[in-house]
Design an enzyme around this catalytic site. Sequence first.
Site, short mmCIF file in Angstrom:
data_model
loop_
_atom_site.label_atom_id
_atom_site.label_comp_id
_atom_site.label_asym_id
_atom_site.label_seq_id
_atom_site.Cartn_x
_atom_site.Cartn_y
_atom_site.Cartn_z
N ASP A 25 -10.93 2.87 3.94
CA ASP A 25 -11.21 1.43 3.85
C ASP A 25 -12.72 1.16 3.73
O ASP A 25 -13.12 0.04 3.41
CB ASP A 25 -10.70 0.72 5.12
CG ASP A 25 -9.42 -0.07 4.85
OD1 ASP A 25 -9.23 -0.52 3.70
OD2 ASP A 25 -8.63 -0.24 5.79
N GLN B 197 -4.60 -1.32 9.55
CA GLN B 197 -4.54 -2.67 8.97
C GLN B 197 -5.13 -3.69 9.94
O GLN B 197 -4.81 -3.70 11.12
CB GLN B 197 -3.09 -3.02 8.61
CG GLN B 197 -2.91 -4.32 7.85
CD GLN B 197 -3.54 -4.31 6.46
OE1 GLN B 197 -3.61 -3.28 5.80
NE2 GLN B 197 -4.02 -5.46 6.02
N LYS C 23 0.84 -1.20 0.00
CA LYS C 23 0.00 0.00 0.00
C LYS C 23 0.88 1.25 0.00
O LYS C 23 0.61 2.21 -0.73
CB LYS C 23 -0.95 -0.01 1.21
CG LYS C 23 -2.05 -1.07 1.08
CD LYS C 23 -2.85 -1.28 2.36
CE LYS C 23 -3.83 -2.44 2.18
NZ LYS C 23 -4.63 -2.73 3.40
N1 GUN Z 1 -7.02 -6.85 6.27
C1 GUN Z 1 -7.40 -7.63 5.21
N2 GUN Z 1 -7.89 -6.86 4.23
C2 GUN Z 1 -7.83 -5.59 4.66
C3 GUN Z 1 -8.21 -4.35 4.08
O1 GUN Z 1 -8.71 -4.24 2.96
N3 GUN Z 1 -7.98 -3.25 4.84
C4 GUN Z 1 -7.45 -3.33 6.09
N4 GUN Z 1 -7.28 -2.19 6.76
N5 GUN Z 1 -7.10 -4.45 6.65
C5 GUN Z 1 -7.30 -5.58 5.93
#
Ligand code: GUN
Length: 280
Positions: A120, A97, A53
């Site tokens: 998100d 995350q 990311k």
């Molecule tokens: N953990 C698994 N997928 C995601 C996601 O799309 N965003 C976040 N913040 N954590 C995750």
Amino acid sequence: MSTIIMNGKKTAQDIKDELKAEVALLKEKSIEPTLAVVLVGENQASQVYVKNKKRACEYIGIRSLSYELDCTTSEEELLKLIHDLNSRSDVHGILVQLPLPKQINEGNILLAIDPSKDVDGFHPINVGNLSVGREGFVSCTPAGIIELMKRYSIPMEGKKCVVIGRSNIVGKPISMLLLRENATVTICHSRTKDLALECQGADILIAAIGKANFVSKDFVKKGAVIVDVGINRLENGKLCGDVAYDECFDLASAITPVPGGVGPMTIAMLMKNCVLAATK
Ligand code: GUN
């Protein structure tokens, strides 16, 4: 008819290039899109996702602020950080995350993020906006699936879609998005009876179960579109999806590979949400 491979890696690259141009325009107006990325603990998969990311941010020209907290961080400490980030006008997006260590209540954390910075799309306000058809942030994996299918001109209106999985991150929001595209949606899960039979009716089959090679050819109608959301690591270190790709390939009219399908689209849509957050 030959099977179309929906190349998420290439499509994500196209989107990132489009966003790069948009960010350049924002910077001319002295707006520097900024994403705060918060990682708690040392979950290996999470470390990889966060690295990817941040790399995407760098490519597009989004500033990323990195907060890597110890696995013993308390809920109060994390809430304090989120409140600080909420109040900073130079931070447009906040990403925590998941998963979080068990001493931290995930729901409390997601609720604390300012919905206007919730890139998100996990805040209940944004989830609610999606379900009633109001504007808001849509979670990235589901948004990426719809975007990928649109860019491959896959018709959704009136199609029978079967979603396997009912998670808050994928199963539920992809179902709402497919409904918005006027598809007929069935949500299946671990308690569904005759799962293979349900799936055999699908024009579009979305697999978000989290079990390697779970979807066999017995689940697939000839000509179906298959979207594989799974990312599973086998004992030999190889990545594979929730769909037994080789045996389903010939039956499908279109299919996403793993890796290189839905995964890169998730990051591209996160970047899109960051640019949107900065634009607003
Ligand atoms: N953990 C698994 N997928 C995601 C996601 O799309 N965003 C976040 N913040 N954590 C995750």
